[in-house]
Design a protein around this motif. Structure first.
Motif, PDB file in Angstrom:
ATOM      1  N   GLU A 121      -5.732   6.906  -2.453  1.00 33.10           N
ATOM      2  CA  GLU A 121      -6.138   5.828  -1.673  1.00 33.10           C
ATOM      3  C   GLU A 121      -6.858   4.926  -2.454  1.00 33.10           C
ATOM      4  OE1 GLU A 121      -4.639   5.659   1.110  1.00 33.10           O
ATOM      5  OE2 GLU A 121      -4.055   7.721   1.456  1.00 33.10           O
TER       6      GLU A 121
ATOM      7  N   HIS B 202       1.866   4.263  -2.750  1.00 32.67           N
ATOM      8  CA  HIS B 202       1.861   5.620  -2.854  1.00 32.67           C
ATOM      9  C   HIS B 202       3.047   6.389  -3.355  1.00 32.67           C
ATOM     10  CE1 HIS B 202      -2.005   6.471  -0.835  1.00 32.67           C
ATOM     11  NE2 HIS B 202      -1.577   5.687   0.249  1.00 32.67           N
TER      12      HIS B 202
ATOM     13  N   TYR C  86     -12.302   4.576   2.263  1.00 34.19           N
ATOM     14  CA  TYR C  86     -11.268   3.740   1.558  1.00 34.19           C
ATOM     15  C   TYR C  86     -11.885   2.614   1.009  1.00 34.19           C
ATOM     16  CZ  TYR C  86      -7.247   5.647   4.168  1.00 34.19           C
ATOM     17  OH  TYR C  86      -6.224   6.525   4.554  1.00 34.19           O
TER      18      TYR C  86
ATOM     19  N   HIS D 257       0.737  -1.126   0.008  1.00 33.86           N
ATOM     20  CA  HIS D 257       0.064  -0.106  -0.051  1.00 33.86           C
ATOM     21  C   HIS D 257       0.962   1.200  -0.041  1.00 33.86           C
ATOM     22  CE1 HIS D 257      -3.704   2.320   1.211  1.00 33.86           C
ATOM     23  NE2 HIS D 257      -2.943   3.095   1.636  1.00 33.86           N
ATOM     24  N   GLU D 258       1.665   1.159   1.031  1.00 38.87           N
ATOM     25  CA  GLU D 258       2.494   2.651   1.209  1.00 38.87           C
ATOM     26  C   GLU D 258       3.615   2.832   0.044  1.00 38.87           C
ATOM     27  OE1 GLU D 258       1.329   4.382   3.086  1.00 38.87           O
ATOM     28  OE2 GLU D 258       0.271   2.999   4.647  1.00 38.87           O
TER      29      GLU D 258
ATOM     30  N   ALA E 167      -3.924   2.939  -3.891  1.00 37.86           N
ATOM     31  CA  ALA E 167      -3.202   2.258  -3.108  1.00 37.86           C
ATOM     32  C   ALA E 167      -3.867   0.903  -2.416  1.00 37.86           C
ATOM     33  CB  ALA E 167      -2.717   3.093  -2.169  1.00 37.86           C
TER      34      ALA E 167
HETATM   35 ZN   LIG Z   1      -2.983   5.047   1.898  1.00 32.31          ZN
END
Ligand SMILES: [Zn+2]
Length: 265
Positions: free
Chosen positions: A150, A134, A203, A130-131, A153
């Protein structure tokens, strides 16, 4: 001073220095070891195998994102500070980023740096996918709207081969839809400006719109690609919800997509 007293005093001194050192160490970023893999620079204080399959996944993600979104890759480093455990991570974050919400991992961007903070725990694979997503995105696309950033991600945190399918998001949204507590509204998501405005449902809904456009097999990937290219070229993009409505795509399509993927496990 008698001999026993000297011994006790010495022991207290050693213990004190030991504790002091341990506390100091926890307040620093991991940095004893460094692994460089393409754009990723991974800093750790523990033995992480250089050919760990998670690292292979993370480097593969770079190409996957570039291919899916028709984006170039960048060589700007993404520094990943990987703490050995939750305690050392939370202690560091409490001192250096006390205003951040209590989360397992973070992506931080400045004008000159891209950084990820995380710790080696049970969910490290999904957290890093996920990170780091980004990181790869922000390296080549400025001003990503928060829902879009988001949603992408959340889509790319799913291991490759699963087509971005998130069972927890499907189950959450299906349950809320059934009980009348939620329905998709992309224009509402587009009004969100900051990460702390995003709820868990936001999200999930952001993921749903991205999953619908990238995975429904009707050529709608172009809408996502067009958004990232507008942002990349102009630093801003036309409202995606407006574009979708102009093309006859509404919340009902997102609902039908959710029901379709929910029925096809
Ligand atoms: Zn995020």
């Amino acid at each position: 001073m008698n001999r026993n007293l000297v011994l006790i005093f010495t022991l207290i001194l050693i213990t004190s220095f030991g504790c002091f050192h341990a506390v100091q160490k926890k307040l620093e970023l991991p940095g004893q070891d460094r692994i460089v893999l393409d754009q990723l620079v991974i800093h750790t204080d523990f033995a992480l195998p250089r050919k760990h399959r998670l690292l292979g996944e993370l480097t593969g993600l770079r190409k996957n994102i570039a291919n899916q979104l028709d984006l170039p890759t960048s060589d700007e480093p993404i520094n990943i500070y990987l703490f050995e455990n939750a305690d050392s991570y939370h202690q560091y974050m409490a001192i250096h980023h006390p205003h951040f919400p209590n989360r397992r991992a973070f992506f931080l961007k400045s004008d000159t740096t891209l950084e990820v903070y995380a710790y080696w725990g049970e969910r490290i694979a999904e957290d890093l996918r996920h990170e780091v997503s980004h990181g790869y995105l922000h390296a080549v696309v400025p001003n990503l709207p928060i829902w879009f950033d988001e949603g992408l991600a959340e889509y790319f945190e799913v291991p490759i081969g699963f087509h971005g399918r998130s069972q927890p998001h499907i189950e959450l949204l299906a349950k809320l839809l059934k009980t009348g507590q939620w329905k998709p509204d992309l224009a509402r998501l587009e009004d969100l400006r900051y990460a702390d405005e995003m709820s868990q449902v936001d999200y999930a809904e952001s993921w749903l719109w991205i999953h619908y456009l990238l995975e429904n097999g009707k050529g709608m990937r172009a809408f996502v690609v067009d958004q990232v290219h507008q942002l990349r070229e102009n630093g801003e993009a036309k409202s995606l919800s407006g574009t979708l409505v102009e093309n006859g795509i509404t919340s009902q399509n997102a609902i039908e997509h959710l029901q379709h993927i929910g029925n096809n496990q």
